[in-house]
Design a protein around this motif. Structure first.
Motif, short mmCIF file in Angstrom:
data_model
loop_
_atom_site.label_atom_id
_atom_site.label_comp_id
_atom_site.label_asym_id
_atom_site.label_seq_id
_atom_site.Cartn_x
_atom_site.Cartn_y
_atom_site.Cartn_z
N ALA A 151 9.69 2.80 -6.80
CA ALA A 151 10.43 1.58 -6.34
C ALA A 151 11.67 1.12 -6.77
O ALA A 151 12.71 0.87 -5.92
CB ALA A 151 9.54 0.15 -6.47
N VAL A 185 5.07 10.21 0.80
CA VAL A 185 4.55 9.18 -0.40
C VAL A 185 3.16 9.57 -0.67
O VAL A 185 2.13 9.81 0.10
CB VAL A 185 4.61 7.79 0.16
CG1 VAL A 185 4.18 6.83 -0.83
CG2 VAL A 185 5.73 7.52 1.02
N LEU A 200 1.61 8.23 -4.02
CA LEU A 200 1.89 7.75 -5.18
C LEU A 200 0.75 7.03 -5.89
O LEU A 200 -0.16 6.17 -5.16
CB LEU A 200 2.75 6.36 -4.90
CG LEU A 200 4.17 6.82 -4.64
CD1 LEU A 200 4.92 5.32 -3.95
CD2 LEU A 200 5.10 7.32 -5.90
N THR A 251 -3.71 3.94 -5.47
CA THR A 251 -2.30 3.53 -5.17
C THR A 251 -1.86 2.09 -5.70
O THR A 251 -2.71 1.17 -5.30
CB THR A 251 -2.01 3.77 -3.66
OG1 THR A 251 -2.22 5.02 -3.41
CG2 THR A 251 -0.61 3.39 -3.36
N PHE A 284 2.91 -0.58 -3.66
CA PHE A 284 3.60 0.35 -2.79
C PHE A 284 2.69 0.36 -1.48
O PHE A 284 2.88 1.16 -0.53
CB PHE A 284 3.11 1.80 -3.23
CG PHE A 284 3.96 2.24 -4.61
CD1 PHE A 284 5.26 1.73 -4.56
CD2 PHE A 284 3.53 2.55 -5.77
CE1 PHE A 284 5.95 2.02 -5.75
CE2 PHE A 284 3.86 2.80 -6.96
CZ PHE A 284 5.47 2.48 -6.89
N PHE A 289 7.73 -3.04 0.47
CA PHE A 289 7.83 -1.35 0.28
C PHE A 289 8.00 -0.69 1.74
O PHE A 289 8.79 0.33 1.58
CB PHE A 289 6.75 -1.03 -0.65
CG PHE A 289 6.87 0.26 -0.90
CD1 PHE A 289 7.76 0.76 -2.17
CD2 PHE A 289 6.36 1.39 -0.62
CE1 PHE A 289 8.02 1.97 -2.47
CE2 PHE A 289 6.47 3.01 -0.91
CZ PHE A 289 7.14 3.23 -1.82
#
Length: 222
Positions: free
Chosen positions: A126, A141, A143, A149, A153, A158
């Motif tokens: 971020a 992505v 993450l 997660t 996010f 986001f």
């Protein structure tokens, strides 16, 4: 006895194990390859590698036309390795990984230095996006803190930031893990929010890894 087991059955023992500020990590041997694991999930070059290999196959795009890629949650480099070494993509890759120890392991055990045109950032995803002005053809992505997660996010804010960093006709792939009933329910909510931000949304699923779903979407000409 322990030395004998290490010598003749090395796969029974981690190659290395460590705690970081973000997770507990271990590199283990699985069949003929090394993989990086967190306590409840694979981080790189195991089942996650297989998921993204399948996802890129399902995506069915011309990887020779992809010039710029952003990987949020770089790990030990599975996604970058697939793109460069398996899809022969000559793209410039920007990787963002919050845990510097993961990158240390990637360099030591996963041939990170063999990747080309790679710009790595040890930073929160971020925070990186809040400063980044470049747009990308492809954003991946992945993450996770272990198997979760972080909620940040999964927010619309986001997702809109991701959209702003895509070039027109750019593609985003967002890996989500339905690790329990609650996460499975949240996946349905997340897909709805994802569909409000991106176009041509499609959830990719995987027979061998049914808990994973990779949401894909595009930015149109605007």
């Amino acid at each position: 006895m322990c030395r004998w087991l290490h010598k003749h059955f090395p796969g029974l023992f981690p190659v290395v194990r460590m705690k970081t500020p973000y997770s507990s990590l271990e590199v283990i041997r699985q069949s003929s390859r090394l993989i990086l694991n967190a306590p409840h999930t694979n981080y790189s070059f195991g089942s996650l590698h297989d998921v993204f290999r399948d996802a890129f196959l399902q995506l069915n795009v011309d990887y020779q036309k992809i010039e710029s890629v952003l990987i949020l949650g770089f790990g030990a480099g599975s996604v970058a390795w697939i793109l460069q070494k398996e899809k022969y993509c000559r793209c410039q890759i920007t990787g963002v990984e919050v845990d510097k120890e993961v990158i240390t392991l990637a360099k030591k055990y996963f041939q990170l230095d063999d990747l080309e045109n790679l710009d790595l950032h040890i930073e929160d995803a971020a925070d990186f996006l809040s400063k980044e002005t470049k747009q990308y053809n492809l954003i991946v992505v992945d993450l996770f803190l272990d198997h979760r997660t972080p909620e940040l996010f999964l927010t619309t804010v986001f997702l809109k930031n991701l959209h702003a960093h895509l070039q027109p006709q750019g593609i985003v792939l967002f890996n989500y893990l339905r690790y329990d009933f609650e996460a499975k329910e949240k996946a349905e909510e997340f897909e709805k929010e994802f569909g409000k931000v991106f176009h041509q949304v499609r959830p990719l699923t995987f027979r061998k890894q049914p808990k994973n779903v990779v949401f894909t979407g595009k930015r149109l000409f605007r």
